[in-house]
Design a protein around this motif. Sequence first.
Motif, mmCIF file in Angstrom:
data_model
loop_
_atom_site.group_PDB
_atom_site.id
_atom_site.type_symbol
_atom_site.label_atom_id
_atom_site.label_comp_id
_atom_site.label_asym_id
_atom_site.label_seq_id
_atom_site.Cartn_x
_atom_site.Cartn_y
_atom_site.Cartn_z
ATOM 1 N N ARG A 193 0.818 -1.215 0.000
ATOM 2 C CA ARG A 193 0.000 0.000 0.000
ATOM 3 C C ARG A 193 0.853 1.267 0.000
ATOM 4 O O ARG A 193 0.532 2.255 0.671
ATOM 5 C CB ARG A 193 -0.939 0.015 1.205
ATOM 6 N N LEU A 194 1.945 1.256 -0.752
ATOM 7 C CA LEU A 194 2.751 2.467 -0.894
ATOM 8 C C LEU A 194 2.023 3.506 -1.741
ATOM 9 O O LEU A 194 2.415 4.675 -1.763
ATOM 10 C CB LEU A 194 4.107 2.126 -1.521
ATOM 11 N N GLY A 219 -2.632 9.518 -5.036
ATOM 12 C CA GLY A 219 -2.539 8.359 -4.151
ATOM 13 C C GLY A 219 -1.161 8.066 -3.605
ATOM 14 O O GLY A 219 -0.971 7.070 -2.908
ATOM 15 N N ARG A 220 -0.184 8.912 -3.917
ATOM 16 C CA ARG A 220 1.163 8.679 -3.393
ATOM 17 C C ARG A 220 1.177 8.858 -1.876
ATOM 18 O O ARG A 220 0.542 9.755 -1.333
ATOM 19 C CB ARG A 220 2.152 9.645 -4.038
ATOM 20 N N ASP A 250 7.151 8.663 -1.438
ATOM 21 C CA ASP A 250 7.817 9.936 -1.716
ATOM 22 C C ASP A 250 9.234 9.930 -1.155
ATOM 23 O O ASP A 250 10.163 10.459 -1.774
ATOM 24 C CB ASP A 250 7.029 11.102 -1.121
ATOM 25 N N SER A 251 9.407 9.321 0.017
ATOM 26 C CA SER A 251 10.733 9.249 0.625
ATOM 27 C C SER A 251 11.678 8.412 -0.228
ATOM 28 O O SER A 251 12.846 8.769 -0.426
ATOM 29 C CB SER A 251 10.638 8.652 2.032
ATOM 30 N N ILE A 252 11.162 7.288 -0.751
ATOM 31 C CA ILE A 252 11.988 6.425 -1.597
ATOM 32 C C ILE A 252 12.337 7.122 -2.904
ATOM 33 O O ILE A 252 13.471 7.025 -3.396
ATOM 34 C CB ILE A 252 11.259 5.094 -1.874
ATOM 35 N N SER A 253 11.382 7.869 -3.465
ATOM 36 C CA SER A 253 11.613 8.511 -4.766
ATOM 37 C C SER A 253 12.638 9.629 -4.691
ATOM 38 O O SER A 253 13.173 10.054 -5.713
ATOM 39 C CB SER A 253 10.299 9.058 -5.325
ATOM 40 N N GLU A 254 12.946 10.112 -3.480
ATOM 41 C CA GLU A 254 14.011 11.104 -3.345
ATOM 42 C C GLU A 254 15.361 10.512 -3.735
ATOM 43 O O GLU A 254 16.247 11.227 -4.210
ATOM 44 C CB GLU A 254 14.057 11.624 -1.908
ATOM 45 N N TYR A 255 15.508 9.186 -3.526
ATOM 46 C CA TYR A 255 16.768 8.510 -3.863
ATOM 47 C C TYR A 255 16.674 7.779 -5.203
ATOM 48 O O TYR A 255 17.666 7.663 -5.929
ATOM 49 C CB TYR A 255 17.133 7.514 -2.746
ATOM 50 N N VAL A 256 15.489 7.261 -5.520
ATOM 51 C CA VAL A 256 15.261 6.544 -6.786
ATOM 52 C C VAL A 256 14.067 7.206 -7.466
ATOM 53 O O VAL A 256 12.915 6.807 -7.239
ATOM 54 C CB VAL A 256 14.988 5.049 -6.550
ATOM 55 N N LEU A 258 7.970 2.348 -11.373
ATOM 56 C CA LEU A 258 8.261 0.910 -11.383
ATOM 57 C C LEU A 258 7.355 0.171 -10.398
ATOM 58 O O LEU A 258 6.849 -0.912 -10.705
ATOM 59 C CB LEU A 258 9.733 0.666 -11.032
ATOM 60 N N TYR A 259 7.149 0.753 -9.221
ATOM 61 C CA TYR A 259 6.283 0.127 -8.221
ATOM 62 C C TYR A 259 4.863 -0.034 -8.746
ATOM 63 O O TYR A 259 4.249 -1.106 -8.621
ATOM 64 C CB TYR A 259 6.287 0.955 -6.939
#
Length: 426
Positions: free
Chosen positions: A44-45, A247-248, A253-259, A265-266
């Motif tokens: 549920r990310l 829906g983010r 959002d925290s992960i997308s700061e690095y990737v 992809l998710y």
Amino acid sequence: MVAFMAFVSTIAVYVGRMWFKRWFNPLSLYSFAWGFCLALYELRLIQYERVSAMAWLFILVAWGSLYLGALIAKLASPSESQPASGRTNLQRMKWAILALTAIGAVGVLSEMLVLYREFGNVFEAVFYNASDVYLARTDNALAYLPYVGSAFYPAVSLAGCYAAETGSFGLVCMAPFFFMALHNLFGMGRAGLGIGAMLFLVCYLYTPRKPVSVKKKILIGATATAILVGGFFAVSLTRSLQVDFPGRTDAIDSISEYVPIFPSLYSNFSAPPVALSLYLAAPEKQHPWGAYTLAPVLRFVSRLGLPVYVQPYEENYYTPVPMNTSTYVKNIYSDFGMAGIVLLPLILGIASVVLSLKVQGNLVAKLLLANLYVYLAFSVLYSVTVLGDWYIGLIVGVIVGALIDRRRHFFEPMTGLMRNPHTVGS
């Protein structure tokens, strides 16, 4: 639910391992793919719509039918795989790989010329106007030479056999990978790279391998992986994938700061079951029987004036992420109703056992098995039968495989496969 999905899929993977006597087998691959994607959904990310009870039921029925088909074939087949009936003609195989690669390379050249004509510079088109190239391709606005790139599929399949039998990954094997990566880069496509990787891997693992050092095995795997994975991420990074969707959550959002491409992809792997659920809640309008299963055939027939044309891309479902892939379950239910959800996986399960028994020393069976792996691996996203390239690659591969073998043993009656109970051997 994440833990539960991991437990169920692990049990299913292990059952496949017990039946086929090898970890890498069609049932375990299917279970891993579906378990992985359903577990991603349960993380549920993204604040997805809930998957309905009917969608879960259809997923489980298809899953169970696949295993039931394999069990039926397992109980009705001989206990041992058929022995190899002779060594493959490697010289013939080498020239087939080079010829198929050359045909595909013509398509790459065509793509370069089209990009040059439309954008003035191929480099700028790929790295600065990638999203425009992608949108133009999906709108059929680029006059690429159609279906020539499908030659890469049998080429990389044969390259897997050739690499295993020779114990090397030289120019003959590297060429189809290199041009396939260019083909997908110029078309801003990624699915072809995944299909090519699966075809190569299956053919490599199911071919008796020449003894080589561990270092050389790692080199072969690393080279093939670097070309395909590098091409995949090159396309992903240059295509300007949409990541700003509803829906983010704070976690994604925290992960997308690095990737930066992670949200895209998710959603690619976690949203299709949600799209299936939305389809079942409001099925689309009527379309020709077998539309998704026979899509390339119907597109060809429509040129004769019959009203059976099938769009190359499916309709969007807002999960809330817009998705036009909604699992193969949606495709076969839309084509054949509940009978399709029961019977098609059942047939695939039977085929997985029969082909696994025939694969030794039979190039045609090996190529068919590799394509069955592709169908099952991508089933959680969509049915690959909607892709004209995949159909053509399958047909060309079978014809070329038969010519290389020049034997009729695959086409002989399979009565020997239906005698004694067995456990499928590797």
